[in-house]
Design an enzyme around this catalytic site. Structure first.
Site, mmCIF file in Angstrom:
data_model
loop_
_atom_site.group_PDB
_atom_site.id
_atom_site.type_symbol
_atom_site.label_atom_id
_atom_site.label_comp_id
_atom_site.label_asym_id
_atom_site.label_seq_id
_atom_site.Cartn_x
_atom_site.Cartn_y
_atom_site.Cartn_z
ATOM 1 N N ALA A 127 3.151 -30.808 -78.981
ATOM 2 C CA ALA A 127 4.454 -30.426 -78.438
ATOM 3 C C ALA A 127 4.515 -30.441 -76.921
ATOM 4 O O ALA A 127 5.591 -30.611 -76.343
ATOM 5 C CB ALA A 127 4.852 -29.042 -78.959
ATOM 6 N N GLY A 149 7.565 -29.196 -74.758
ATOM 7 C CA GLY A 149 8.598 -28.922 -75.738
ATOM 8 C C GLY A 149 9.848 -29.775 -75.683
ATOM 9 O O GLY A 149 10.845 -29.432 -76.322
ATOM 10 N N GLY A 150 9.832 -30.912 -74.972
ATOM 11 C CA GLY A 150 11.031 -31.744 -74.883
ATOM 12 C C GLY A 150 11.552 -32.203 -76.232
ATOM 13 O O GLY A 150 12.739 -32.053 -76.546
ATOM 14 N N LYS A 151 10.674 -32.756 -77.054
ATOM 15 C CA LYS A 151 11.102 -33.226 -78.379
ATOM 16 C C LYS A 151 11.305 -32.053 -79.335
ATOM 17 O O LYS A 151 12.141 -32.123 -80.250
ATOM 18 C CB LYS A 151 10.103 -34.243 -78.927
ATOM 19 C CG LYS A 151 10.093 -35.549 -78.141
ATOM 20 C CD LYS A 151 9.170 -36.579 -78.772
ATOM 21 C CE LYS A 151 9.179 -37.873 -77.980
ATOM 22 N NZ LYS A 151 8.598 -37.726 -76.629
ATOM 23 N N ARG A 159 -0.449 -26.730 -71.537
ATOM 24 C CA ARG A 159 0.694 -27.631 -71.700
ATOM 25 C C ARG A 159 1.806 -26.960 -72.491
ATOM 26 O O ARG A 159 2.987 -27.204 -72.268
ATOM 27 C CB ARG A 159 0.260 -28.924 -72.396
ATOM 28 C CG ARG A 159 -0.513 -29.882 -71.513
ATOM 29 C CD ARG A 159 -0.531 -31.286 -72.096
ATOM 30 N NE ARG A 159 -1.172 -31.338 -73.405
ATOM 31 C CZ ARG A 159 -2.427 -31.695 -73.610
ATOM 32 N NH1 ARG A 159 -3.202 -31.988 -72.576
ATOM 33 N NH2 ARG A 159 -2.927 -31.727 -74.826
ATOM 34 N N ASP A 218 3.527 -36.745 -81.167
ATOM 35 C CA ASP A 218 3.866 -37.373 -79.884
ATOM 36 C C ASP A 218 2.534 -37.560 -79.171
ATOM 37 O O ASP A 218 2.118 -36.739 -78.362
ATOM 38 C CB ASP A 218 4.813 -36.463 -79.100
ATOM 39 C CG ASP A 218 5.394 -37.127 -77.870
ATOM 40 O OD1 ASP A 218 5.144 -38.334 -77.684
ATOM 41 O OD2 ASP A 218 6.080 -36.447 -77.099
ATOM 42 N N CYS A 257 4.346 -43.206 -75.771
ATOM 43 C CA CYS A 257 5.089 -43.803 -74.655
ATOM 44 C C CYS A 257 4.239 -44.935 -74.082
ATOM 45 O O CYS A 257 4.084 -45.077 -72.880
ATOM 46 C CB CYS A 257 5.454 -42.769 -73.586
ATOM 47 S SG CYS A 257 4.055 -41.896 -72.869
#
Length: 430
Positions: free
Chosen positions: A239, A242-244, A267, A308, A361
């Site tokens: 996570a 926590g953006g997603k 993080r 992610d 990404c």
């Protein structure tokens, strides 16, 4: 500071980045601390020059035939900012704190040199050793794709639909030039200011109150392709900040449960304040505990697991251009091993018919399609979801055109979708 003094400062910072292999953000921070006379606009102006130079480091050095910080900065002014010789000469005047005047060879190169005949790593501004991987990803379009990765990234926002609508946010941010993003239904794009810098949101009420979040459109699409539904049990395994997680909470309308976890507690730390500001009430942060499995009770319970994954970040080169020049082959091998470990470990959390969504990404096949295919080869009970089905489940059938041609999943890139580079694949159990 005069414009010429800013250029001289940028050359100084570039020298430190190159000689000490420091992240540009750290070098810029230290420069600001040691030059307290520089105002916020000066610091931002120096940073913009440094990042423009790093984005185009290889091509700028090629056109100037000079790989020194001065040569790279000068080449970037030509390639990225389109300055004429007279404008560059005014910046390199030697007056006050400006750099020394241009030499005759520099004037000649600045006036007439081009990228004609430049090899792909130069024309596309990427490390030589990555050419085989990038050619495998893009084929004959490798320069077009990597050159787009050397451009500036836009400022994208996601409207938090738990609190607000895109129409209201557009009205509030109209004075900043905000417009709807082309693909993400809750996204806004804010153009650069007249000085070429991104707009600051630190004083914007909509940002302070959690009505909008900074999130690249590609990241928004990756979250939407998870197709999280109200009432589901969801694990966001990596996570980070926590953006997603926040995007998933909005999709689920605060119903069901999201478990946000990261192996690095540091993080995960910022997520608590972000959750409160966003009004996300269906998220439970699972902080790692020494000697204990913080996720043991979730085995076999989840409808959706999002990975992610930590990756090389090739798709985010527009935002972190210095990272591409510090990257080494060993880093790719390390990331691949971590990705395989995460995928294998995530399978235990899924219930029958549950789905695993793997996101990077990165645009390297080794981190994307190859990882999905390796997982499927080792887990016969899983199948890859079709890109068309994932797009339809997200309510965005037009995204099917971004289906990967190299294997399962979807690919987004600055050249094709106008977003950061992302890979998204769905893997369903049963």
């Amino acid at each position: 500071m005069t414009p010429g003094a800013r250029v001289a400062a940028a050359i100084e910072v570039l020298g430190e980045v190159e000689s000490l292999r420091r992240p540009a953000a750290d070098a810029l921070k230290d420069w600001g601390l040691s030059h307290r006379f520089a105002g916020s606009k000066d610091r931002a102006g120096v940073a913009a020059l440094v990042y423009d130079a790093l984005r185009r480091r290889a091509s700028a050095a090629f056109v100037m035939d000079d790989a020194s910080p001065r040569g790279v900065l000068l080449g970037a002014l030509k390639l990225s900012r389109g300055l004429a010789l007279a404008e560059a000469g005014a910046l390199f005047s030697g007056e006050g704190h400006a750099p020394a005047p241009l030499s005759e060879p520099e004037r000649a190169r600045f006036s007439s040199a081009t990228l004609d005949g430049a090899p792909a790593p130069v024309a596309g501004d990427f490390p030589d050793w990555l050419e085989p991987s990038l050619r495998a990803a893009f084929g004959e379009r490798v320069v077009e794709e990597t050159a787009a990765l050397a451009g500036r990234a836009p400022l994208d926002l996601r409207v938090n639909t738990l609190k607000f609508s895109r129409e209201k946010a557009l009205a509030n941010l109209k004075r900043l030039g905000a417009a709807p993003t082309p693909l993400a239904p809750s996204g806004l794009r804010v153009p650069f200011g007249a000085d070429g810098r991104a707009v600051s949101l630190s004083g914007e009420p909509d940002y302070l109150k959690g009505r909008v979040e900074i999130q690249d459109e590609g990241s928004q699409l990756a979250a939407l392709l998870c197709a999280a539904r109200p009432g589901e049990q969801v694990l966001d395994l990596c996570a980070g900040g926590g953006g997603k997680t926040l995007a998933l909470a909005a999709q689920m309308e605060n119903r069901g449960q999201i478990y946000a976890h990261d192996d690095d507690a540091r993080r995960l730390g910022p997520i608590h304040a972000r959750l409160e500001r966003a009004g996300a009430r269906n998220v439970q942060a699972r902080t790692p505990r020494r000697g204990a499995d913080a996720l043991a009770d979730l085995a076999g319970r989840c409808d959706l697991v999002l990975i992610d994954a930590p990756c090389t970040g090739v798709g985010a080169w527009r935002r972190n251009p210095d990272a591409k020049w510090r990257m080494r082959p060993s880093a790719l091998a390390q990331r691949v091993a971590e990705q395989d470990e995460l995928l294998a470990g995530a399978a235990r959390f899924l219930k029958p018919q549950g789905r695993l969504v793997y996101v990077t990404c990165s645009l390297l096949p080794e981190e994307n399609e190859a990882r999905a295919q390796a997982f499927l080869g080792a887990h016969a009970e899983f199948r890859a979801l079709e890109a068309q089905d994932m797009a339809a489940a997200a309510g965005l059938p037009e995204l099917a055109r971004f289906a990967s041609t190299l294997g399962p999943g979807l690919r987004f890139s600055p050249a094709t979708s106008g977003t950061d580079g992302f890979y998204v694949v769905g893997l369903a159990r049963g």
